[in-house]
Design an enzyme around this catalytic site. Structure first.
Site, PDB file in Angstrom:
ATOM      1  CG  ASP A 159     -33.160 -13.975 -10.520  1.00  0.00           C
ATOM      2  OD1 ASP A 159     -33.134 -15.221 -10.434  1.00  0.00           O
ATOM      3  OD2 ASP A 159     -32.750 -13.352 -11.521  1.00  0.00           O
TER       4      ASP A 159
ATOM      5  CD  GLU B 214     -29.269 -17.624 -15.645  1.00  0.00           C
ATOM      6  OE1 GLU B 214     -28.818 -16.478 -15.569  1.00  0.00           O
ATOM      7  OE2 GLU B 214     -28.537 -18.635 -15.670  1.00  0.00           O
ATOM      8  CD  GLU B 215     -25.990 -20.953 -16.059  1.00  0.00           C
ATOM      9  OE1 GLU B 215     -25.369 -20.068 -16.656  1.00  0.00           O
ATOM     10  OE2 GLU B 215     -25.899 -21.152 -14.832  1.00  0.00           O
TER      11      GLU B 215
ATOM     12  CG  ASP C 151     -30.575 -23.624 -17.197  1.00  0.00           C
ATOM     13  OD1 ASP C 151     -31.032 -22.992 -16.228  1.00  0.00           O
ATOM     14  OD2 ASP C 151     -30.022 -23.061 -18.166  1.00  0.00           O
TER      15      ASP C 151
HETATM   16 ZN   LIG Z   1     -27.430 -18.895 -12.229  1.00  0.00          ZN
END
Ligand SMILES: [Zn+2]
Length: 499
Positions: free
Chosen positions: A226, A199-200, A132
């Protein structure tokens, strides 16, 4: 990066390193600095050791960027059909991964691949990333050289939203998996690969579901990689080699509201103290008495590898912290970037009181956004606020969505050392530094699965590149993306056996 909580995009400038050059000392010293590592210009790619189809690799990144998988806080506004299309694109574009690896879809749209290793005695490792992206606001679209979801391949770059954060990083790992499978590589260790979808906006549904799923399976991870920090160029004045910054810890965050109620009245006969002056004084106390920060632990580890390349005056100070610690800390506190690496910071973000020019408000609120250093906790922050403002009439409210800082992952763990040596082999000009990551990311959901979390992408980022992250004209160098694929292939090979 988590835009909702972090607000400003410090991902690439987390480091405390911006102003080393500003630290000048009048002492004398005689030892020589080490010569810098062999020079290589940012536009000179590393030597390639694998022979994969470069054009196809670049085209697939371009295609990945063309899916406008945009996260917004109000999830009812998200067009999830594009996410489904992205999942189909991954399935079709990487046939070996999809034939040979086990795929589980979690949280609706997050993809978890499992590449079963040959040695069940080795603990698995996981790569996580997110597909995303943050929006490209309509109002700024005309400022983009190429439309943000065009995935344009031009001028030596692949352009578009997500090129740096995080489709570039994530897809380079997907490519590495596919290419290793094509070579017939069989890992001893089981590798997971997570393509997260939210994630955002906090990652609860995607990374959160994946972490819970792995916990339910009784999985214990050896390490996690990550998104996070890059290979940063132009980060210290006078240091002209890149710093490969590995995020070994992540700051926490908490918003604290100060609420104060007081009799109002007419502003022609004001009482001595008003809502505004009481809250204003509290904020001033917090500004003048920041939480303590110390040049020790991680921030010292960040600077240590760079000290040999500093000027004699700086070296004298950094090599003798027993004498110069106070001076170093004061200089670091003067700069927002180094200050953020040194201590828990307090951003005063909201102040509300009053509705009319001649009416004294009866209530008011101020909100402070704290970014919590690994030396502190949410409780420490609350206690610090209570002690510092020293006013029992002000209510201290801890707002939801707080998080404590991550533990600091070990730099002596074999996975860190493998990361370091793979960086040094591929990007020989870089100096590897363990760093504090001040933004958010999905790794927060995995703390029950491993203590060894490394937040790093081998993205070469100059000062100009860092400004494009979540900004206008986000793009990635074509040669750098190919380097990233190679880097991840080698890192997987280097960590696939017994460490
Ligand atoms: Zn990111």
């Amino acid at each position: 990066m988590l835009s909702a909580i972090s607000g400003i995009y410090l991902k690439f400038i987390t480091s405390a390193l911006l102003v080393i050059a500003a630290i000048t000392l009048s002492s004398c010293g005689t030892t020589e600095t080490l010569p810098p590592p062999p020079a290589r210009d940012i536009d000179t790619p590393i030597e390639r050791t694998y022979d994969f189809d470069e054009e196809a690799v670049i085209n697939r990144l371009s295609e990945a960027i063309q899916f406008a998988t945009v996260s917004v806080e109000d999830t009812t506004l998200i067009d999830f059909s594009i996410y489904d299309e992205f999942i189909e694109f991954v399935k079709e574009s990487y046939p070996l991964i999809n034939e040979q690896l086990e795929l589980t879809i979690l949280g609706g749209y997050s993809m978890l691949y499992k590449w079963e290793g040959t040695n069940p005695d080795l603990k698995p490792a996981i790569f996580i990333g997110h597909y995303d992206v943050v929006p490209a606001e309509e109002s700024s679209r005309m400022l983009w050289t190429y439309p943000p979801f065009s995935g344009e391949i031009a001028e030596g770059f692949v352009w578009g939203r997500g090129a740096l954060d995080d489709k570039g990083g994530l897809m380079s790992i997907v490519e590495a998996f596919e290419e290793l499978l094509a070579q017939g590589f069989e890992p001893e260790r089981t590798f997971y690969l997570a393509l997260n979808h939210d994630e955002e906006i906090g990652g609860l549904s995607g990374a959160g579901s994946i972490a819970r799923y792995l916990e339910e399976q009784g999985v214990e991870l050896e390490f996690l990689v990550d998104e996070g920090l890059p290979i940063a160029e132009e980060i210290i004045d006078g240091i002209d080699f890149p710093l490969a910054m590995i995020g070994v810890a992540k700051k926490g965050a908490v918003n604290i509201e100060l609420y104060y109620r007081h009799e109002g009245g007419h502003s022609s006969m004001p009482p001595r103290l008003s809502v505004v002056s009481v809250l204003g004084r509290a904020l001033t106390e917090l500004s003048e008495n920041p939480m303590p920060g110390e040049y020790s632990g991680l921030i010292r580890d960040t600077f240590r590898p760079v000290i040999p390349y500093m000027s004699w005056g700086q070296r004298l100070a950094f090599n003798n912290p027993w004498l110069f610690k106070g001076l170093i800390e004061r200089r670091m506190s003067d700069n927002p970037a180094t200050n953020a690496a040194l201590r828990t910071t307090a951003g005063k973000t909201i102040f509300e009181a009053g509705i009319k020019e001649n009416v004294l408000p009866t209530e008011g609120r101020a909100v402070i956004n704290f970014r919590i250093h690994p030396n502190d906790t949410v409780d420490d922050v609350v206690e610090y606020v209570r002690r510092t403002i020293d006013n029992e009439d002000i209510e201290i409210r801890v707002m939801p969505r707080m998080r404590n800082p991550s533990p600091v992952s070990s730099t002596s763990h074999p996975a860190y050392r493998a990361l370091q040596s793979t960086i040094e082999e591929n990007f020989s000009r870089s100096v590897v530094v363990p760093s504090l990551f001040v933004a958010g990311s999905d790794s927060r959901h995995f703390h029950n699965l491993t203590n060894n979390m490394y937040r790093f992408r081998p993205i070469r980022a100059t000062h100009d590149d860092r400004a494009r992250l979540h900004g206008i004209d986000e793009r990635i160098r074509i040669y750098n993306y190919l380097e990233m694929v190679q880097f991840h292939m080698e890192f997987i090979k280097n960590t696939s056996g017994n460490l």
